[in-house]
Write a protein that holds these residues in place. Structure first.
Motif, PDB file in Angstrom:
ATOM      1  N   ARG A 189       0.830  -1.198   0.000  1.00 26.05           N
ATOM      2  CA  ARG A 189       0.000   0.000   0.000  1.00 26.05           C
ATOM      3  C   ARG A 189       0.872   1.258   0.000  1.00 26.05           C
ATOM      4  N   ASP A 190       0.258   2.369  -0.359  1.00 27.30           N
ATOM      5  CA  ASP A 190       1.007   3.620  -0.507  1.00 27.30           C
ATOM      6  C   ASP A 190       1.551   4.131   0.819  1.00 27.30           C
ATOM      7  N   GLN A 191       2.564   4.991   0.708  1.00 29.23           N
ATOM      8  CA  GLN A 191       3.103   5.678   1.878  1.00 29.23           C
ATOM      9  C   GLN A 191       3.114   7.192   1.626  1.00 29.23           C
ATOM     10  N   PHE A 192       1.987   7.713   1.191  1.00 29.50           N
ATOM     11  CA  PHE A 192       1.855   9.153   1.041  1.00 29.50           C
ATOM     12  C   PHE A 192       0.471   9.573   1.499  1.00 29.50           C
ATOM     13  N   GLU A 193       0.383  10.791   1.937  1.00 33.37           N
ATOM     14  CA  GLU A 193      -0.909  11.357   2.299  1.00 33.37           C
ATOM     15  C   GLU A 193      -1.041  12.706   1.600  1.00 33.37           C
ATOM     16  N   HIS A 194      -2.283  13.105   1.375  1.00 31.74           N
ATOM     17  CA  HIS A 194      -2.473  14.460   0.849  1.00 31.74           C
ATOM     18  C   HIS A 194      -3.724  15.090   1.433  1.00 31.74           C
ATOM     19  N   TYR A 195      -3.649  16.417   1.508  1.00 29.01           N
ATOM     20  CA  TYR A 195      -4.777  17.216   1.975  1.00 29.01           C
ATOM     21  C   TYR A 195      -5.174  18.133   0.836  1.00 29.01           C
ATOM     22  N   ASN A 196      -6.453  18.066   0.456  1.00 28.05           N
ATOM     23  CA  ASN A 196      -6.935  18.764  -0.729  1.00 28.05           C
ATOM     24  C   ASN A 196      -7.974  19.810  -0.351  1.00 28.05           C
ATOM     25  N   VAL A 197      -7.790  21.009  -0.890  1.00 29.11           N
ATOM     26  CA  VAL A 197      -8.676  22.122  -0.601  1.00 29.11           C
ATOM     27  C   VAL A 197      -9.298  22.614  -1.908  1.00 29.11           C
ATOM     28  N   ASN A 198     -10.606  22.512  -2.002  1.00 27.60           N
ATOM     29  CA  ASN A 198     -11.326  22.981  -3.189  1.00 27.60           C
ATOM     30  C   ASN A 198     -11.067  24.464  -3.420  1.00 27.60           C
ATOM     31  N   HIS A 199     -11.131  24.889  -4.690  1.00 25.38           N
ATOM     32  CA  HIS A 199     -10.953  26.321  -4.978  1.00 25.38           C
ATOM     33  C   HIS A 199     -11.999  27.162  -4.246  1.00 25.38           C
ATOM     34  N   ASP A 200     -13.147  26.557  -3.951  1.00 21.42           N
ATOM     35  CA  ASP A 200     -14.111  27.176  -3.040  1.00 21.42           C
ATOM     36  C   ASP A 200     -13.763  26.669  -1.651  1.00 21.42           C
ATOM     37  N   VAL A 201     -12.969  27.445  -0.932  1.00 22.82           N
ATOM     38  CA  VAL A 201     -12.417  26.977   0.339  1.00 22.82           C
ATOM     39  C   VAL A 201     -13.480  26.798   1.418  1.00 22.82           C
ATOM     40  N   THR A 202     -14.690  27.313   1.162  1.00 25.83           N
ATOM     41  CA  THR A 202     -15.777  27.160   2.132  1.00 25.83           C
ATOM     42  C   THR A 202     -16.544  25.858   1.933  1.00 25.83           C
ATOM     43  N   MET A 232     -15.021  27.396 -19.790  1.00 26.32           N
ATOM     44  CA  MET A 232     -15.414  26.121 -19.178  1.00 26.32           C
ATOM     45  C   MET A 232     -14.863  25.964 -17.764  1.00 26.32           C
ATOM     46  N   HIS A 233     -14.025  26.921 -17.343  1.00 28.33           N
ATOM     47  CA  HIS A 233     -13.343  26.829 -16.048  1.00 28.33           C
ATOM     48  C   HIS A 233     -13.671  28.058 -15.194  1.00 28.33           C
ATOM     49  N   ASN A 234     -14.948  28.264 -14.909  1.00 26.67           N
ATOM     50  CA  ASN A 234     -15.345  29.423 -14.119  1.00 26.67           C
ATOM     51  C   ASN A 234     -14.954  29.215 -12.656  1.00 26.67           C
ATOM     52  N   PHE A 235     -14.237  30.174 -12.112  1.00 26.44           N
ATOM     53  CA  PHE A 235     -13.746  30.013 -10.738  1.00 26.44           C
ATOM     54  C   PHE A 235     -14.889  29.915  -9.737  1.00 26.44           C
ATOM     55  N   ASP A 236     -15.999  30.573 -10.008  1.00 24.90           N
ATOM     56  CA  ASP A 236     -17.119  30.577  -9.065  1.00 24.90           C
ATOM     57  C   ASP A 236     -18.136  29.473  -9.336  1.00 24.90           C
ATOM     58  N   ALA A 237     -17.892  28.653 -10.343  1.00 24.57           N
ATOM     59  CA  ALA A 237     -18.849  27.590 -10.673  1.00 24.57           C
ATOM     60  C   ALA A 237     -18.601  26.362  -9.798  1.00 24.57           C
ATOM     61  N   VAL A 238     -19.570  25.464  -9.784  1.00 28.89           N
ATOM     62  CA  VAL A 238     -19.406  24.201  -9.064  1.00 28.89           C
ATOM     63  C   VAL A 238     -18.431  23.330  -9.844  1.00 28.89           C
ATOM     64  N   GLY A 239     -17.370  22.955  -9.193  1.00 29.38           N
ATOM     65  CA  GLY A 239     -16.354  22.135  -9.837  1.00 29.38           C
ATOM     66  C   GLY A 239     -15.373  21.618  -8.815  1.00 29.38           C
ATOM     67  N   GLU A 240     -14.363  20.910  -9.287  1.00 29.48           N
ATOM     68  CA  GLU A 240     -13.460  20.234  -8.359  1.00 29.48           C
ATOM     69  C   GLU A 240     -12.015  20.667  -8.536  1.00 29.48           C
ATOM     70  N   SER A 241     -11.738  21.807  -9.175  1.00 25.81           N
ATOM     71  CA  SER A 241     -10.370  22.316  -9.206  1.00 25.81           C
ATOM     72  C   SER A 241      -9.920  22.558  -7.774  1.00 25.81           C
ATOM     73  N   TYR A 242      -8.698  22.135  -7.456  1.00 23.67           N
ATOM     74  CA  TYR A 242      -8.302  22.208  -6.052  1.00 23.67           C
ATOM     75  C   TYR A 242      -6.791  22.268  -5.871  1.00 23.67           C
ATOM     76  N   VAL A 243      -6.404  22.762  -4.696  1.00 23.60           N
ATOM     77  CA  VAL A 243      -5.013  22.761  -4.254  1.00 23.60           C
ATOM     78  C   VAL A 243      -4.747  21.446  -3.529  1.00 23.60           C
ATOM     79  N   ARG A 244      -3.697  20.753  -3.938  1.00 21.71           N
ATOM     80  CA  ARG A 244      -3.303  19.530  -3.245  1.00 21.71           C
ATOM     81  C   ARG A 244      -1.972  19.763  -2.533  1.00 21.71           C
ATOM     82  N   MET A 245      -1.962  19.479  -1.219  1.00 23.36           N
ATOM     83  CA  MET A 245      -0.744  19.452  -0.424  1.00 23.36           C
ATOM     84  C   MET A 245      -0.442  17.981  -0.170  1.00 23.36           C
ATOM     85  N   MET A 246       0.767  17.547  -0.496  1.00 21.12           N
ATOM     86  CA  MET A 246       1.049  16.116  -0.526  1.00 21.12           C
ATOM     87  C   MET A 246       2.393  15.826   0.134  1.00 21.12           C
TER      88      MET A 246
END
Length: 364
Positions: A118-131, A179-193
């Protein structure tokens, strides 16, 4: 990024660059200082198109974020792992398998790599809508900076890149931007790994592979270069080569969604993560990534109006466009199965799973 009040956090000291003589990929370097002029954008479009037709990775320099801001973001990444107790992390686990979302923590040993390891990495992901979701206590004071970082990636890096992708297909410049509206519903996100060193036994069982060769789910992936040499790209000659670290540079590649939208003209980049060279093996490996995806409701069908596609032809991964997935369906399907389902071995040495009737290859 705009000026923000910055809470005091411990400073993260990155590992030294490896001294080993590695075989590096020769990647194009796009100078974003040229993005402000028509002549510069024409030059960058040609560079981008050539990079995407060869190996799919390229660097961006002079993107507008300072080295000090870059260093600060790696300080923040470290807080997400070393500053949050394990028992608290469990309150913020992502709903990966059932919800098809990486928002929150992916714990270590969640995915199967190979040979039962199994993997040995973890990540924390924050949606572009941080709320969208609540965050761990130590991370909450840092959320305004993470949000500003997400906006910088989305508006100041992704949007100019998407215009270059569109220009390469001779489409209106804002075709992909819209197609990539920052305020739209979507899953673009910051990944800390964070990758952790593994046992010698696990390295042997997996042939030193930490993350199998794969393509990314979305349209564009923006990786902030870091010094631990472990990322490799599959080159046209069939060899894996390392991606060299360049201070304060971005390492960029395209993913499945861009392949779908471009009718196969822009190929998704095949890449993997392997055990670092010997002089870096005792260090953790921190990564900072922005994964860009279209709005959830965008149907991932080729831009058939492109003069370039009319000339070179369109490649589809499905029999007709009615079967094409939306961005939401594709990212949920990929997310909920990656590393969690049994793969079918193919005669060419690759492994395969199916998502929405579309084969997804894994490269070992």
């Amino acid at each position: 990024m705009p000026s923000l009040v910055r809470p005091a956090v411990p400073h993260y000291v990155p590992p030294p660059v490896t001294r080993e003589n590695l075989e590096y990929a020769d990647l194009a370097i796009l100078d974003f200082a040229k993005i402000s002029t028509a002549e510069g954008r024409t030059e960058l479009t040609a560079q981008l198109r050539d990079a995407m037709k060869t190996h799919g990775f390229f660097y961006i320099v002079n993107h507008g974020l300072s080295q000090a801001d870059n260093d600060r973001m790696f300080d923040i990444i470290d807080v997400a792992f070393s500053g949050v107790p394990e028992e608290e992390k469990s309150n913020y686990f992502a709903d990966i398998k059932h919800g098809g979302s990486y928002q929150g923590y992916k714990p270590r040993e969640y995915l199967i790599i190979d040979g039962g390891v199994r993997d040995q990495f973890e990540h924390y992901n924050v949606n572009h809508d941080v709320t969208r979701k609540q965050h761990p206590l130590a991370v909450r004071p840092l959320i305004p900076e993470i949000e500003a970082f997400a906006k910088f990636n989305h508006l100041q890096v992704l949007y100019p890149l998407l215009r270059l992708f569109a220009m390469g297909l001779e489409l209106p410049e804002d075709t992909f931007v819209n197609m990539h509206n920052f305020d739209a519903v979507g899953e673009s996100y910051v990944r800390m790994m964070k990758y952790y060193p593994r046992s010698a036994e696990d390295e042997l069982k997996t042939k030193q592979v930490w993350l199998k060769g794969h393509t990314d789910i979305g349209t564009v992936t923006i990786l902030w270069s870091q010094p631990v040499a472990a990322l490799q790209v599959l080159m046209p000659d069939g060899k894996w080569r390392y991606v060299r670290h360049i201070e304060n540079a971005l390492v960029v590649n395209s993913g499945d969604a861009m392949e779908f939208l471009s009718g196969g003209y822009y190929k998704p980049t095949i890449h993997r993560v392997v055990q670092p060279p010997e002089d870096q093996r005792n260090y953790g490996r921190l990564s900072l990534i922005y994964f860009a995806m279209t709005d959830d409701d965008i149907k991932l069908i080729p831009r058939v109006e492109s003069p370039v596609l009319k000339k070179y032809g369109i490649q589809r991964r499905w029999s007709n466009d009615n079967e094409a997935p939306t961005m939401e369906a594709w990212r949920k399907g990929r997310t909920s199965t990656y590393g969690l389902v049994e793969l079918k071995k193919k005669e060419d040495g690759t492994e395969e799973s199916m998502v929405d009737g579309i084969p997804v290859k894994h490269y070992n």
